[in-house]
Motif scaffolding. Structure first.
Motif, PDB file in Angstrom:
ATOM      1  N   HIS A  22     -16.138   0.740  -0.465  1.00 29.82           N
ATOM      2  CA  HIS A  22     -16.317   0.425   0.954  1.00 29.82           C
ATOM      3  C   HIS A  22     -17.515   1.156   1.569  1.00 29.82           C
ATOM      4  O   HIS A  22     -17.640   1.241   2.788  1.00 29.82           O
ATOM      5  CB  HIS A  22     -15.037   0.771   1.729  1.00 29.82           C
ATOM      6  CG  HIS A  22     -13.912  -0.210   1.491  1.00 29.82           C
ATOM      7  ND1 HIS A  22     -13.164  -0.197   0.349  1.00 29.82           N
ATOM      8  CD2 HIS A  22     -13.448  -1.243   2.255  1.00 29.82           C
ATOM      9  CE1 HIS A  22     -12.259  -1.171   0.405  1.00 29.82           C
ATOM     10  NE2 HIS A  22     -12.420  -1.822   1.541  1.00 29.82           N
ATOM     11  N   ASP A  46       0.830  -1.202   0.000  1.00 27.84           N
ATOM     12  CA  ASP A  46       0.000   0.000   0.000  1.00 27.84           C
ATOM     13  C   ASP A  46       0.864   1.252   0.000  1.00 27.84           C
ATOM     14  O   ASP A  46       1.941   1.281   0.604  1.00 27.84           O
ATOM     15  CB  ASP A  46      -0.906   0.031   1.229  1.00 27.84           C
ATOM     16  CG  ASP A  46      -2.007  -1.007   1.174  1.00 27.84           C
ATOM     17  OD1 ASP A  46      -2.198  -1.614   0.100  1.00 27.84           O
ATOM     18  OD2 ASP A  46      -2.676  -1.207   2.208  1.00 27.84           O
ATOM     19  N   THR A  88      -5.947   5.810   4.520  1.00 25.47           N
ATOM     20  CA  THR A  88      -7.363   5.624   4.227  1.00 25.47           C
ATOM     21  C   THR A  88      -7.910   4.397   4.950  1.00 25.47           C
ATOM     22  O   THR A  88      -8.988   4.444   5.556  1.00 25.47           O
ATOM     23  CB  THR A  88      -7.583   5.487   2.711  1.00 25.47           C
ATOM     24  OG1 THR A  88      -7.152   6.697   2.063  1.00 25.47           O
ATOM     25  CG2 THR A  88      -9.050   5.251   2.395  1.00 25.47           C
ATOM     26  N   ARG A  89      -7.173   3.303   4.903  1.00 24.64           N
ATOM     27  CA  ARG A  89      -7.612   2.104   5.612  1.00 24.64           C
ATOM     28  C   ARG A  89      -7.740   2.370   7.110  1.00 24.64           C
ATOM     29  O   ARG A  89      -8.702   1.927   7.752  1.00 24.64           O
ATOM     30  CB  ARG A  89      -6.613   0.966   5.381  1.00 24.64           C
ATOM     31  CG  ARG A  89      -6.563   0.435   3.964  1.00 24.64           C
ATOM     32  CD  ARG A  89      -5.657  -0.785   3.907  1.00 24.64           C
ATOM     33  NE  ARG A  89      -5.360  -1.220   2.566  1.00 24.64           N
ATOM     34  CZ  ARG A  89      -6.149  -1.984   1.811  1.00 24.64           C
ATOM     35  NH1 ARG A  89      -7.318  -2.382   2.284  1.00 24.64           N
ATOM     36  NH2 ARG A  89      -5.779  -2.366   0.586  1.00 24.64           N
ATOM     37  N   GLU A  90      -6.789   3.105   7.666  1.00 20.55           N
ATOM     38  CA  GLU A  90      -6.827   3.401   9.097  1.00 20.55           C
ATOM     39  C   GLU A  90      -8.003   4.309   9.425  1.00 20.55           C
ATOM     40  O   GLU A  90      -8.668   4.139  10.460  1.00 20.55           O
ATOM     41  CB  GLU A  90      -5.519   4.048   9.543  1.00 20.55           C
ATOM     42  CG  GLU A  90      -5.374   4.246  11.042  1.00 20.55           C
ATOM     43  CD  GLU A  90      -5.418   2.940  11.830  1.00 20.55           C
ATOM     44  OE1 GLU A  90      -5.910   2.954  12.979  1.00 20.55           O
ATOM     45  OE2 GLU A  90      -4.963   1.897  11.294  1.00 20.55           O
ATOM     46  N   ARG A 122     -11.049   2.217   9.620  1.00 26.55           N
ATOM     47  CA  ARG A 122     -11.071   1.448  10.871  1.00 26.55           C
ATOM     48  C   ARG A 122     -11.525   2.297  12.045  1.00 26.55           C
ATOM     49  O   ARG A 122     -12.118   1.789  13.000  1.00 26.55           O
ATOM     50  CB  ARG A 122      -9.678   0.857  11.140  1.00 26.55           C
ATOM     51  CG  ARG A 122      -9.368  -0.400  10.349  1.00 26.55           C
ATOM     52  CD  ARG A 122      -8.135  -1.100  10.877  1.00 26.55           C
ATOM     53  NE  ARG A 122      -6.915  -0.383  10.548  1.00 26.55           N
ATOM     54  CZ  ARG A 122      -6.188  -0.618   9.454  1.00 26.55           C
ATOM     55  NH1 ARG A 122      -6.566  -1.550   8.591  1.00 26.55           N
ATOM     56  NH2 ARG A 122      -5.087   0.059   9.224  1.00 26.55           N
ATOM     57  N   GLN A 170      -8.194   6.807  -4.521  1.00 24.53           N
ATOM     58  CA  GLN A 170      -8.773   6.638  -3.188  1.00 24.53           C
ATOM     59  C   GLN A 170     -10.283   6.859  -3.208  1.00 24.53           C
ATOM     60  O   GLN A 170     -11.018   6.268  -2.405  1.00 24.53           O
ATOM     61  CB  GLN A 170      -8.152   7.634  -2.195  1.00 24.53           C
ATOM     62  CG  GLN A 170      -6.639   7.622  -2.116  1.00 24.53           C
ATOM     63  CD  GLN A 170      -6.100   6.315  -1.602  1.00 24.53           C
ATOM     64  OE1 GLN A 170      -6.407   5.898  -0.494  1.00 24.53           O
ATOM     65  NE2 GLN A 170      -5.290   5.661  -2.407  1.00 24.53           N
ATOM     66  N   LEU A 178      -2.953   5.240   1.004  1.00 16.57           N
ATOM     67  CA  LEU A 178      -3.912   4.145   1.129  1.00 16.57           C
ATOM     68  C   LEU A 178      -3.878   3.556   2.534  1.00 16.57           C
ATOM     69  O   LEU A 178      -4.927   3.207   3.098  1.00 16.57           O
ATOM     70  CB  LEU A 178      -3.632   3.058   0.094  1.00 16.57           C
ATOM     71  CG  LEU A 178      -4.580   1.847   0.104  1.00 16.57           C
ATOM     72  CD1 LEU A 178      -6.042   2.284   0.034  1.00 16.57           C
ATOM     73  CD2 LEU A 178      -4.248   0.894  -1.025  1.00 16.57           C
ATOM     74  N   SER A 179      -2.699   3.478   3.118  1.00 15.36           N
ATOM     75  CA  SER A 179      -2.610   3.018   4.514  1.00 15.36           C
ATOM     76  C   SER A 179      -3.390   3.955   5.429  1.00 15.36           C
ATOM     77  O   SER A 179      -4.081   3.504   6.351  1.00 15.36           O
ATOM     78  CB  SER A 179      -1.146   2.954   4.950  1.00 15.36           C
ATOM     79  OG  SER A 179      -0.429   1.990   4.211  1.00 15.36           O
TER      80      SER A 179
END
Length: 208
Positions: free
Chosen positions: A116, A72, A79-81, A84, A109, A76-77
């Motif tokens: 999602h 990633d 965005t994932r966080e 979460r 993104q 992107l990291s």
């Protein structure tokens, strides 16, 4: 939760960033985006990165360190966080300019968030970009942006219909390599974009 994501692309005009920070519920810096936050006098809630494009912040903030060798991107990291932690909407700033591969990756993104079940907007000093996943979407005409353009992401957009714009389009087909749907203009307090099949970026923009 409305998250402001500060990326690490080259940026010197911060006037558009400050009001977005004031409206954000949570602020995340992606790696070298820390320097932009510091230039704006913004205190982030979280910094995520491998810090290959900037030093680790020396102020009091939560930091997630990533390994430089990873699949990633830093953004992107982030965005994932953010997802979460409960993000509903993410606004990306300081994410254009610099390397083109980074710029296009940053724009992606918006589709990632759509997949999602969340929403995102990409903002710089002259543009505001959102993702259109099909169906009919209504947009309020914003006097800050003169133009609206539609850039296909799939090979073709079919059933494209525009209402409330200077150039009205009805049930058209637009190919990715011949996108004639740039430089349209809002012509009413609100306008709508309908896409029967295909996905696109909707870009509101101004010359200066």
């Amino acid at each position: 939760m409305n998250v402001l994501m500060i990326a690490a692309a080259p940026e010197t005009d911060y006037e558009y960033v400050k009001p977005l920070a004031q409206r954000a519920d949570y602020i995340i810096c992606a790696d070298g985006g820390v320097r932009h936050a510091q230039a704006c006098g913004i205190q982030p809630d979280l910094v995520v990165g491998d810090f290959d494009s900037g030093s680790c912040p020396d102020f009091d903030v939560e930091v997630i360190r990533l390994k430089p060798e990873k699949d990633d991107t830093d953004l992107l990291s982030c965005t994932r966080e953010a997802l979460r932690r409960g993000a509903d909407t993410i606004t990306y700033v300081c994410a254009s300019g610099g390397r083109i591969d980074h710029f296009l990756s940053n724009l992606s993104q918006l589709e990632f968030l759509y997949e999602h079940g969340r929403s995102g907007v990409f903002v710089d000093s002259r543009n505001r970009v959102t993702f259109h996943g099909g169906g009919t979407v209504t947009y309020p005409a914003d006097p800050a942006y003169k133009y609206v353009g539609i850039i296909p992401l799939d090979d073709k957009l079919t059933g494209l219909t525009l209402r409330g714009t200077k150039y009205v389009v009805t049930n058209a087909e637009v190919s990715r390599f011949e996108p004639y749907t740039t430089s349209n203009e809002p012509a009413a307090p609100e306008y709508s974009i309908t896409i029967q099949r295909g996905r696109a970026l909707v870009i509101e923009s101004k010359d200066k």
